[in-house]
Design a protein around this motif. Structure first.
Motif, PDB file in Angstrom:
ATOM      1  N   GLY A 116      -4.478  -4.447  -4.700  1.00  0.00           N
ATOM      2  CA  GLY A 116      -4.131  -5.591  -3.852  1.00  0.00           C
ATOM      3  C   GLY A 116      -2.645  -5.622  -3.575  1.00  0.00           C
ATOM      4  N   PHE A 117      -2.161  -6.813  -3.422  1.00  0.00           N
ATOM      5  CA  PHE A 117      -0.746  -7.087  -3.254  1.00  0.00           C
ATOM      6  C   PHE A 117       0.003  -6.640  -4.507  1.00  0.00           C
ATOM      7  CE2 PHE A 117       1.844 -10.979  -1.858  1.00  0.00           C
ATOM      8  CZ  PHE A 117       2.162 -10.393  -0.664  1.00  0.00           C
ATOM      9  N   PHE A 118       1.193  -6.146  -4.410  1.00  0.00           N
ATOM     10  CA  PHE A 118       1.981  -6.012  -5.644  1.00  0.00           C
ATOM     11  C   PHE A 118       3.468  -6.322  -5.449  1.00  0.00           C
ATOM     12  CE2 PHE A 118       4.620  -3.936  -8.769  1.00  0.00           C
ATOM     13  CZ  PHE A 118       4.224  -4.684  -9.869  1.00  0.00           C
ATOM     14  N   CYS A 119       4.147  -5.525  -4.600  1.00  0.00           N
ATOM     15  CA  CYS A 119       5.608  -5.704  -4.512  1.00  0.00           C
ATOM     16  C   CYS A 119       6.000  -6.664  -3.390  1.00  0.00           C
ATOM     17  CB  CYS A 119       6.304  -4.357  -4.319  1.00  0.00           C
ATOM     18  SG  CYS A 119       6.035  -3.624  -2.691  1.00  0.00           S
ATOM     19  N   ALA A 120       5.180  -6.704  -2.354  1.00  0.00           N
ATOM     20  CA  ALA A 120       5.420  -7.555  -1.187  1.00  0.00           C
ATOM     21  C   ALA A 120       6.618  -7.131  -0.352  1.00  0.00           C
ATOM     22  CB  ALA A 120       5.557  -9.036  -1.579  1.00  0.00           C
ATOM     23  N   ILE A 121       7.239  -5.998  -0.667  1.00  0.00           N
ATOM     24  CA  ILE A 121       8.394  -5.579   0.122  1.00  0.00           C
ATOM     25  C   ILE A 121       8.216  -4.174   0.693  1.00  0.00           C
ATOM     26  CG2 ILE A 121      10.121  -7.108  -0.909  1.00  0.00           C
ATOM     27  CD1 ILE A 121      10.895  -4.734  -2.754  1.00  0.00           C
ATOM     28  N   GLY A 122       6.971  -3.748   0.796  1.00  0.00           N
ATOM     29  CA  GLY A 122       6.728  -2.474   1.475  1.00  0.00           C
ATOM     30  C   GLY A 122       7.123  -1.242   0.702  1.00  0.00           C
ATOM     31  N   LYS A 123       7.184  -1.353  -0.622  1.00  0.00           N
ATOM     32  CA  LYS A 123       7.688  -0.209  -1.380  1.00  0.00           C
ATOM     33  C   LYS A 123       6.673   0.471  -2.292  1.00  0.00           C
ATOM     34  CE  LYS A 123      12.489  -0.745  -0.998  1.00  0.00           C
ATOM     35  NZ  LYS A 123      13.647  -1.358  -1.589  1.00  0.00           N
ATOM     36  N   CYS A 124       5.521  -0.179  -2.574  1.00  0.00           N
ATOM     37  CA  CYS A 124       4.679   0.365  -3.648  1.00  0.00           C
ATOM     38  C   CYS A 124       3.382   0.986  -3.166  1.00  0.00           C
ATOM     39  CB  CYS A 124       4.380  -0.725  -4.671  1.00  0.00           C
ATOM     40  SG  CYS A 124       3.189  -1.940  -4.065  1.00  0.00           S
ATOM     41  N   SER A 125       2.997   0.802  -1.924  1.00  0.00           N
ATOM     42  CA  SER A 125       1.759   1.310  -1.307  1.00  0.00           C
ATOM     43  C   SER A 125       0.470   0.701  -1.858  1.00  0.00           C
ATOM     44  CB  SER A 125       1.690   2.842  -1.295  1.00  0.00           C
ATOM     45  OG  SER A 125       1.940   3.386  -2.540  1.00  0.00           O
ATOM     46  N   SER A 126       0.571  -0.330  -2.644  1.00  0.00           N
ATOM     47  CA  SER A 126      -0.626  -0.968  -3.187  1.00  0.00           C
ATOM     48  C   SER A 126      -1.470  -1.643  -2.095  1.00  0.00           C
ATOM     49  CB  SER A 126      -0.195  -1.999  -4.237  1.00  0.00           C
ATOM     50  OG  SER A 126      -1.288  -2.506  -4.933  1.00  0.00           O
ATOM     51  N   CYS A 127      -0.836  -2.115  -1.034  1.00  0.00           N
ATOM     52  CA  CYS A 127      -1.520  -2.961  -0.048  1.00  0.00           C
ATOM     53  C   CYS A 127      -1.979  -2.217   1.202  1.00  0.00           C
ATOM     54  CB  CYS A 127      -0.587  -4.088   0.373  1.00  0.00           C
ATOM     55  SG  CYS A 127       0.839  -3.457   1.283  1.00  0.00           S
ATOM     56  N   PHE A 128      -2.042  -0.884   1.155  1.00  0.00           N
ATOM     57  CA  PHE A 128      -2.466  -0.113   2.331  1.00  0.00           C
ATOM     58  C   PHE A 128      -3.857  -0.540   2.795  1.00  0.00           C
ATOM     59  CE2 PHE A 128       0.056   4.118   1.680  1.00  0.00           C
ATOM     60  CZ  PHE A 128       1.209   3.443   1.940  1.00  0.00           C
ATOM     61  N   THR A 138       0.352  -3.673   4.641  1.00  0.00           N
ATOM     62  CA  THR A 138       0.011  -5.001   5.158  1.00  0.00           C
ATOM     63  C   THR A 138       0.948  -6.094   4.649  1.00  0.00           C
ATOM     64  OG1 THR A 138      -1.621  -5.255   3.406  1.00  0.00           O
ATOM     65  CG2 THR A 138      -2.411  -4.465   5.543  1.00  0.00           C
ATOM     66  N   CYS A 139       1.748  -5.795   3.608  1.00  0.00           N
ATOM     67  CA  CYS A 139       2.659  -6.838   3.106  1.00  0.00           C
ATOM     68  C   CYS A 139       3.881  -7.005   4.002  1.00  0.00           C
ATOM     69  CB  CYS A 139       3.099  -6.539   1.678  1.00  0.00           C
ATOM     70  SG  CYS A 139       4.127  -5.078   1.531  1.00  0.00           S
ATOM     71  N   VAL A 140       4.140  -6.051   4.883  1.00  0.00           N
ATOM     72  CA  VAL A 140       5.290  -6.184   5.789  1.00  0.00           C
ATOM     73  C   VAL A 140       4.911  -6.025   7.255  1.00  0.00           C
ATOM     74  CG1 VAL A 140       7.129  -5.580   4.163  1.00  0.00           C
ATOM     75  CG2 VAL A 140       5.923  -3.760   5.375  1.00  0.00           C
TER      76      VAL A 140
HETATM   77  S1  FES Z   1       2.566  -4.700  -1.740  1.00  0.00           S
HETATM   78 FE1  FES Z   1       3.844  -3.030  -2.190  1.00  0.00          FE
HETATM   79  S2  FES Z   1       3.870  -1.917  -0.302  1.00  0.00           S
HETATM   80 FE2  FES Z   1       2.791  -3.727   0.167  1.00  0.00          FE
END
Ligand code: FES
Ligand SMILES: Cc1cc2nc3c(=O)[nH]c(=O)nc-3n(C[C@H](O)[C@H](O)[C@H](O)COP(=O)(O)OP(=O)(O)OC[C@H]3O[C@@H](n4cnc5c(N)ncnc54)[C@H](O)[C@@H]3O)c2cc1C
Lengths: 112, 369
Positions: free
Chosen positions: A61-73, A84-86
């Motif tokens: 799901g969501f994790f970093c919210a700043i487009g850095k971790c790829s969790s939200c692809f 999708t977080c950015v």
């Molecule tokens: S939540 Fe980390 S890239 Fe979107």
């Protein structure tokens, strides 16, 4: 929707909430605010699982919210691996859970 | 692929980057700020509490209002400062002195800049535990973004991991947003953050469990709870465990400086525990060992917004000066006096001892154009 309705410090107009628009998530129609990230709109609709990992099929799901971790692809309008977080929500977007790596149509590179 | 050129590129539009940009523009430089988020302001836009520090750096003002003040200043620079948001600098190619920037998901540009100021802030740390990849295990920054920028409730009941300033402040912010905080767990035998912040949440009945950590997250598809454990003096679990009812586990276990671009540029780096990671060596003007690169703020060591703003001003002033622009260099001493003031006393001790390790008297090969 799971939205903050009152706040002791922040005026509600401080929240980045554009116009209310409709979009779909795995075919279901949902509402969200234009211009806010897709992931935030999904979260407000109670959706927390955005993709499944390629090998172990673990939910992500969501994790970093700043487009850095790829969790939200997710797959957005047919395009996989969208952060999708950015990525701002637009009216009529077709948002889908991404299973595995996702496949992109590769456009041929034409000479300039 | 489009090409962009500018006098000074500022990477990151937080406290440090915005201060650097307006300072450089006020000397007459053409400045481009590239920010990966959808809006400017960095961490500041997510802070609802009143800041400490000194009057010059807006102590007593709430974080998001400080962001507003800096944005007004940028506005006043008019065409001196251009801004790209939703744009991430992905690399620097030293061989042809070019930056690449990704705008949105699939549009790329090249940027040529005569000088660069790297103000990329920090990234959050993670800790390992079973199921830490479940949706619902969120970084503190993500929780803040959801609730304080977009007004979305992150969950019903949160377990906070870490009792440093961020863990304490975000716990309080969650309660302001109407979210219950089950407990704050902290592995150390003492609270890392300021007492005022701890006292605020204790008064509201939230237990701060010292010598405790998370053992595992529970749940099938999303977080449905957590198991926490007591730790002994050597940080080993004592076997005393209990389960916590929560649907969000918020990690506030520290930050590390974001320095990839400085590394691309070949800046001399050094690991300094007091500054929370690998950071660039710098001189008094915040210039790195690469004469085209300056840096400021959390990217140069985890500190506070107050110091980030002053460092940003120093970098902006000195980068403009290196271009031969009319910079009032006498301001440098005043800025350093402010930094020394912010870093004075017991609280500044750690920062001071870290900075000594990466401060250089000056770089031999300074290239003034
Ligand atoms: S939540 Fe980390 S890239 Fe979107
Ligand atoms: C919960 C919390 C409470 C705090 N309370 C206080 C307080 O009371 N007093 C105080 O003084 N300080 C406080 N701080 C600290 C303060 O917010 C930070 O020290 C300060 O914001 C650092 O500023 P910065 O500009 O260095 O970094 P940031 O504000 O993090 O800004 C960096 C920016 O760079 C962008 N970026 C990163 N990489 C790239 C890239 N490759 N391309 C484009 N853009 C990029 C990021 O998106 C970000 O917007 C607090 C911090 C937190 C998290």
């Amino acid at each position: 929707m799971e939205l903050i309705a009152e706040h002791p410090v922040l005026d509600l107009s401080y929240f980045k909430r554009g116009e209310k628009v409709e979009f779909t998530f795995d075919g279901a129609s949902m509402e969200g605010f234009e211009g806010a990230p897709i992931a935030a709109a999904l979260h407000a609709n109670g959706v927390r699982v955005y993709r499944e990992t390629p090998n172990m099929r673990r939910p992500r799901g969501f994790f970093c919210a700043i487009g850095k971790c790829s969790s939200c692809f997710m797959v957005v309008d047919g395009v996989p691996n969208v952060r999708t977080c950015v990525t701002p929500l637009e009216a009529g977007m077709k948002v889908e859970t991404q299973h595995g790596r996702g496949h992109a149509r590769i456009a041929p590179i034409l000479p300039e | 692929m489009t090409d962009i050129s500018t006098d000074i590129l500022v990477v990151g539009g937080g406290a440090a980057g915005l201060s650097a940009a307006s300072e450089a523009a006020s000397c007459g430089a053409r400045v481009l700020v590239v920010e990966s988020d959808l809006q400017l302001g960095g961490q500041l836009v997510k802070q609802t509490h009143k800041f400490f520090g000194s009057k010059d750096e807006y102590a007593g003002t709430r974080g998001y209002k400080i962001a507003g003040i800096l944005l007004d200043e940028i506005e006043e620079c008019g065409r001196g400062v251009e801004v790209l948001t939703n744009a991430t600098v992905t690399g620097y190619y030293a061989e042809d002195k070019t930056f690449t920037v990704m705008r949105g998901e699939d549009s790329y540009s090249r940027i040529k800049a005569r000088r660069a100021i790297i103000a990329t802030g920090a990234s959050e740390r993670l800790i390992p535990f079973p199921n830490n990849d479940l949706p619902g295990v969120y970084g503190a920054g993500a929780v803040q973004t959801l609730m304080n920028v977009y007004g979305v409730t992150p969950g019903r009941r949160v377990l906070m991991v870490g009792a440093g300033n961020i863990g304490l402040i975000v716990s309080y912010q969650l309660m302001q947003a109407g979210v219950e905080v089950a407990a704050v767990v902290e592995a150390m035998p003492r609270i890392g953050g300021y007492w005022v912040h701890a006292a605020k949440i204790r008064r509201l009945g939230v237990p701060i469990l010292l010598k405790h950590s998370i053992k595992e997250a529970l749940g099938g598809r999303v977080v449905e709870g957590a198991v926490i454990t007591e730790l002994d003096d050597k940080f080993n679990p004592t076997g005393q465990e209990r389960s916590v009812d929560c649907d969000v586990i918020c990690l506030a276990v520290g930050l590390s400086p974001t320095t990839e671009i400085l590394s691309h540029a070949g800046c001399k780096m050094r690991y300094v525990p007091e500054l929370c990671g690998s950071v660039a060596e710098r001189d008094r003007t915040m210039r790195t060992s690469n004469p085209d690169f300056w840096s400021a703020g959390d990217a140069m060591g985890i500190e506070e917004a107050s110091a980030a703003m002053v460092e940003g001003r120093i970098a902006g002033l000195c980068a403009a000066n290196s271009l031969g622009l009319p910079a009032k260099m006498e301001k440098l001493d005043e800025y350093w006096a402010r930094l020394d003031h912010l870093r004075a006393g017991e609280v500044g001790e750690k920062i001071r001892s870290g900075i000594v390790k990466v401060s250089r008297g000056g770089w031999e090969a300074c290239c003034n154009e």
